[in-house]
Design a protein around this motif. Structure first.
Motif, PDB file in Angstrom:
ATOM      1  N   GLU A  30       0.838  -1.200   0.000  1.00  0.00           N
ATOM      2  CA  GLU A  30       0.000   0.000   0.000  1.00  0.00           C
ATOM      3  C   GLU A  30       0.872   1.248   0.000  1.00  0.00           C
ATOM      4  O   GLU A  30       1.963   1.256   0.563  1.00  0.00           O
ATOM      5  CB  GLU A  30      -0.896  -0.024   1.246  1.00  0.00           C
ATOM      6  CG  GLU A  30      -1.780   1.187   1.421  1.00  0.00           C
ATOM      7  CD  GLU A  30      -2.553   1.134   2.723  1.00  0.00           C
ATOM      8  OE1 GLU A  30      -2.908   2.209   3.238  1.00  0.00           O
ATOM      9  OE2 GLU A  30      -2.800   0.017   3.239  1.00  0.00           O
ATOM     10  N   GLY A  31       0.375   2.300  -0.612  1.00  0.00           N
ATOM     11  CA  GLY A  31       1.075   3.572  -0.594  1.00  0.00           C
ATOM     12  C   GLY A  31       0.126   4.714  -0.842  1.00  0.00           C
ATOM     13  O   GLY A  31      -0.966   4.531  -1.399  1.00  0.00           O
ATOM     14  N   GLY A  32       0.510   5.906  -0.407  1.00  0.00           N
ATOM     15  CA  GLY A  32      -0.352   7.054  -0.624  1.00  0.00           C
ATOM     16  C   GLY A  32       0.182   8.307   0.030  1.00  0.00           C
ATOM     17  O   GLY A  32       1.357   8.399   0.405  1.00  0.00           O
ATOM     18  N   LEU A  33      -0.696   9.289   0.180  1.00  0.00           N
ATOM     19  CA  LEU A  33      -0.369  10.592   0.741  1.00  0.00           C
ATOM     20  C   LEU A  33      -1.201  10.838   1.999  1.00  0.00           C
ATOM     21  O   LEU A  33      -2.225  10.194   2.210  1.00  0.00           O
ATOM     22  CB  LEU A  33      -0.625  11.694  -0.272  1.00  0.00           C
ATOM     23  CG  LEU A  33       0.110  11.600  -1.602  1.00  0.00           C
ATOM     24  CD1 LEU A  33      -0.365  12.707  -2.544  1.00  0.00           C
ATOM     25  CD2 LEU A  33       1.620  11.680  -1.405  1.00  0.00           C
ATOM     26  N   PHE A  34      -0.737  11.777   2.825  1.00  0.00           N
ATOM     27  CA  PHE A  34      -1.527  12.142   3.985  1.00  0.00           C
ATOM     28  C   PHE A  34      -1.341  13.616   4.315  1.00  0.00           C
ATOM     29  O   PHE A  34      -0.357  14.254   3.922  1.00  0.00           O
ATOM     30  CB  PHE A  34      -1.188  11.268   5.206  1.00  0.00           C
ATOM     31  CG  PHE A  34       0.199  11.439   5.756  1.00  0.00           C
ATOM     32  CD1 PHE A  34       0.464  12.362   6.757  1.00  0.00           C
ATOM     33  CD2 PHE A  34       1.251  10.647   5.299  1.00  0.00           C
ATOM     34  CE1 PHE A  34       1.735  12.510   7.272  1.00  0.00           C
ATOM     35  CE2 PHE A  34       2.526  10.782   5.822  1.00  0.00           C
ATOM     36  CZ  PHE A  34       2.769  11.721   6.813  1.00  0.00           C
TER      37      PHE A  34
END
Length: 280
Positions: A30-34
């Motif tokens: 999983e990967g992403g921004l916050f």
């Protein structure tokens, strides 16, 4: 972002991707921004909310009734060029964990050990700590999973000054509502017994509440959303640091979603340890 931290993240991604081609392994990457909205009663946080990126994953395999799994999560915040944790709060946190235990029908009992990463005092690179303990889960007939973890934690940022030596724990629940939607709720808490920002019976405490959900857009790909509220409390000086974080990302699954364990390694203690220097 520091070179050593980037190298560790890359190594974790390779380790998590390795079992994908092998049979009998299940898990996800999983990967992403916050976005991180921060406050501090001890320093002036400038420029909040901040933006960051994260990478996470897990992999597990059963050997009869025994289960082996490993997982990791790393979060990196952009300080917008401030270069001062007293104005931005901490920038790095991460963990890599190994888990082993046995299933007794719907019940799982095991142990885990982990290496954690946190921002230490006046350090150019994230520092390392450790967490080890026991864990258990129980799957209800309706499919919901209840779980609990507790361990001894050691994260020393500056000997004799910034020391998280104590415990960290987590309780939670996860449920797959249908073929597309999985959601979870967890609560983490812990205490550094003596030397959170100063030594001599001067503890620090933290609590972390997390709500997360995933929606399957294909057989293997999910959209994921997560909200987490971290509260870190310096008991001696009555100071508090908080993070209100919103995460958006994508998750690629290998193996059945329902078979994936919710017993990933708790990160909240190392996020709290990263606040030792800003609250000092």
């Amino acid at each position: 972002m520091k070179r050593n931290f980037r190298n560790t993240v890359a190594m974790m991604a390779i380790l998590l991707a390795a079992p994908v081609a092998a049979q009998d392994w299940v898990g996800n990457i999983e990967g992403g921004l916050f976005s991180s909205d921060r406050t501090s009663t001890d320093t002036a946080i400038v420029g909040s909310p901040f933006v960051g990126a994260y990478i996470a994953g897990q992999s597990q395999r059963n050997f009869g009734d025994y289960r082996l799994s490993f997982d990791g999560r790393f979060e990196m915040t952009d300080d917008e060029g401030l270069d001062d944790v007293y104005e931005s709060g901490p920038l790095h946190s991460g963990v890599i964990g190994l888990h082993f235990g046995r299933e007794f029908g719907a019940t799982y009992v095991g142990a885990f050990a982990a290496v954690g990463y946190f921002d230490g005092y006046d350090s150019e690179d994230p520092m390392t700590g450790s967490l080890a303990g026991l864990e258990a889960s129980y799957t209800l007939p309706v499919g919901a999973m209840l779980y609990a973890q507790v361990g001894a934690m050691d994260a020393i940022g500056d000997p004799g000054d910034n020391e998280y030596v104590g415990y960290a724990a987590r309780v939670g629940a996860r449920h797959q509502f249908n073929d597309r939607i999985i959601a979870g709720l967890s609560y983490e808490f812990g205490e550094a017994d003596d030397c959170f920002v100063d030594c001599g019976d001067q503890p620090g405490e933290f609590s972390l509440v997390t709500v997360d959900a995933a929606y399957a857009i294909t057989d293997n790909m999910d959209l994921v959303a997560r909200y987490a509220y971290l509260d870190v409390y310096d008991v001696n000086d009555d100071d508090t640091g908080t993070e209100s974080n919103i995460y958006l990302g994508a998750r690629w699954n290998f193996g059945p979603r329902a078979a994936q364990t919710a017993l990933t390694t708790p990160l909240g203690g190392f996020q709290a340890a990263s606040w030792m220097a800003p609250l000092d």
